[in-house]
Design an enzyme around this catalytic site. Structure first.
Site, PDB file in Angstrom:
ATOM      1  N   LYS A  31       0.881  -1.222  -0.017  1.00 33.17           N
ATOM      2  CA  LYS A  31       0.073  -0.045  -0.151  1.00 33.17           C
ATOM      3  C   LYS A  31       0.856   1.090   0.023  1.00 33.17           C
ATOM      4  CE  LYS A  31      -3.863   2.081   2.640  1.00 33.17           C
ATOM      5  NZ  LYS A  31      -4.998   1.904   3.774  1.00 33.17           N
ATOM      6  N   SER A  49      -9.764   2.351   2.962  1.00 31.28           N
ATOM      7  CA  SER A  49      -8.724   3.190   2.289  1.00 31.28           C
ATOM      8  C   SER A  49      -7.953   2.472   1.174  1.00 31.28           C
ATOM      9  CB  SER A  49      -8.065   4.130   2.880  1.00 31.28           C
ATOM     10  OG  SER A  49      -7.244   3.529   3.821  1.00 31.28           O
ATOM     11  N   SER A  86     -10.012  -0.221   7.151  1.00 27.72           N
ATOM     12  CA  SER A  86      -9.326  -0.156   5.654  1.00 27.72           C
ATOM     13  C   SER A  86      -8.686  -1.246   5.019  1.00 27.72           C
ATOM     14  CB  SER A  86      -8.154   1.119   5.691  1.00 27.72           C
ATOM     15  OG  SER A  86      -9.076   2.214   5.922  1.00 27.72           O
TER      16      SER A  86
END
Length: 496
Positions: free
Chosen positions: A69, A144, A168
């Site tokens: 990420k 997210s 997330s």
């Protein structure tokens, strides 16, 4: 894949190249990645093959590629946090978890898309465009960390790292049919994670199976002296728990169903799959009881005071002076530092980030701190006590991971409150610091999209999540006749 590498039926270079080819084939439609690093990944894969030829593998996953990420610092690779204000920034160091996967020999395929500074539940708030759900490209992949979940679901990466501040990792896992884990707070180092909310953020695995998640968490977890919130305890027993759970025997396990996380607003198909999963656990020997956590109804309100307050403090560092974007204000010949800062933040931050900074700054301001942030902290304590009381009677708690399946892109973009409600079931775990896992529970009847089953355990009892999660995975695969991702419609023109 690790087994195929071990028996010599493939090489890390072949495996890594296959995933790079898959990214080239489908990521134009999915947009899971913000940056792909073919040269670096193949070089790491070649080194892995050399180690294996010498009989000196670095770990059980040596040579298996991974995605990261874009909120985790990666030396030599861009780290943007999905924001224009960090466009082009290349960190001079690695986050601890990145250093650990490199030391373990996993080639990094690239950095995955995310809501800007991890603020969002749909990955629509990325400054570089939204990620699309591989099950239906017109729908969101969660957020997210939608980029990491979509990459794994689209078979662009076998493993990924994400971060979970209020769901997330778990919520994207639920809506993409993948496994997502939020470890106990402090069980995985946050050093090198660009902080959203220090007391809530946690790095964790995104995978296609529970065992893969256990392997990855054991690899990246453990104490880190550079992280003051790191728990000084060894990581272990997760893989063993996942293997034990895979036999499907739940005898002696007490599962508490959280009564506050159901009812109006929950999609019927999601609840149907949840109840079916509970029935499977009962058939496997588990005892299922209802548990009340009365203060969970206030978790969303408390979270959206605590998180913006911490975010407003953390994002103050982006001042156009030290790194990242710098914008000069128009019509001013010799602008002051404050004027440059204002112009830069106006251009560099998106609407959702600005909204939360304003809310957080207000909650921390003189005269309002006690009324808002202080009260939210008290509610947080009550939620932690709810967990403590519940775990006196049960081994794990269960709920649906998200109230609905993936909604359509743009459907909730202009309604922040509706967007925030996606994290209703996942937020309490972050407020209390307990671990949680989301396991695919099947496809909702209404739209044939994935739903998720969330399992929560006491702090530092992550192995319970893995045991129950692996058991449910085994039971559901018997029911479905295989993994849920085998039922995905796939991407046109792209064969796995």
């Amino acid at each position: 894949m690790a087994a195929a590498l071990a028996d010599g039926s493939t090489t890390s270079v072949e495996l890594t190249q296959a995933h790079l080819d898959r990214i080239a084939e489908v990521d134009g439609a999915v947009h899971a990645f913000l940056h792909v690093d073919p040269e670096g990944a193949l070089a790491a894969a070649a080194r892995s093959d050399e180690r294996r030829a010498e009989g000196a593998t670095a770990s059980a996953l040596d040579g298996v590629p991974i995605a990261v990420k874009d909120v985790l610092a990666t030396e030599g690779l861009p780290t943007t946090c999905g924001s224009r204000i960090l466009e082009g920034w290349i960190p001079p160091y690695d986050a601890t978890v990145v250093a650990r996967i490199k030391a373990a020999g996993l080639p990094i395929l690239g950095k995955t898309n995310m809501d800007e500074f991890a603020m969002g539940s749909s990955t629509e708030h990325s400054a570089y465009g939204p990620t699309h759900n591989p099950w239906d490209l017109d729908r969101i992949p969660g957020g997210s960390g939608g980029g990491s979940a979509a990459a794994v679901a689209a078979f662009e990466a076998p493993l990924a790292l994400g971060t979970d501040t209020g769901g997330s990792i778990r919520q994207p896992g639920a809506v993409t049919g993948t496994v997502g884990v939020k470890p106990t707070y402090g069980a995985v180092s946050r050093y090198g994670l660009v902080a959203l909310a220090n007391s809530l953020d946690q790095v964790g695995p995104v995978t296609r199976t529970v065992l893969d998640a256990a392997l990855l968490q054991e690899l990246v977890g453990g104490h880190d002296p550079r992280d003051s919130t790191s728990v000084d305890q060894p990581v272990g027993g997760l893989v063993e728990a996942a293997r034990r759970g895979a036999d499907g025997d739940m005898s002696g396990v007490r599962v508490g169903v959280i009564t506050e996380l159901a009812g109006d607003g929950w999609q019927p198909g999601v609840m149907a799959r949840f109840r079916e999963s509970l029935d499977l656990l009962v058939d496997a020997g588990a005892e299922v009881v209802e548990v009340s956590c009365p203060h969970f109804v206030h978790a969303l309100a408390a979270y959206y005071l605590i998180l913006p307050a911490e975010a407003s403090s953390n994002l103050a560092k982006f001042d156009a002076m030290r790194y990242g974007l710098r914008v000069l204000p128009e019509g001013i010949d010799s602008p002051s530092a404050e004027e440059v800062m204002r112009a830069t933040r106006d251009a560099g931050f998106g609407d959702e980030v600005k909204r939360r900074i304003i809310l957080g700054t207000y909650a921390l301001s003189s005269g309002y701190y006690d009324a808002y942030y202080g009260q939210a902290g008290k509610v947080r304590t009550l939620i932690a006590r709810d967990f403590d009381a519940a775990f006196e009677d049960v081994d794990v708690l269960a709920s649906p991971t998200a109230p609905t399946t993936a909604f359509r892109l743009g459907e909730k973009l202009d309604d922040p409150l509706a967007m925030y409600l996606n994290d209703l079931a996942t937020i309490p775990a972050n407020l209390a610091g307990v671990p949680g896992i989301s396991v695919p529970s099947g496809l909702a009847d209404e739209d044939q999209l994935p739903a998720g089953f969330q399992i929560l355990a006491p702090a530092l009892a992550d192995e319970r999540c893995y045991r129950v999660g692996a058991a449910l995975e085994t039971l559901l695969e018997k029911k479905w006749g295989g993994p849920i991702l085998d039922r995905a419609p796939g991407l046109e023109g792209a064969a796995r």
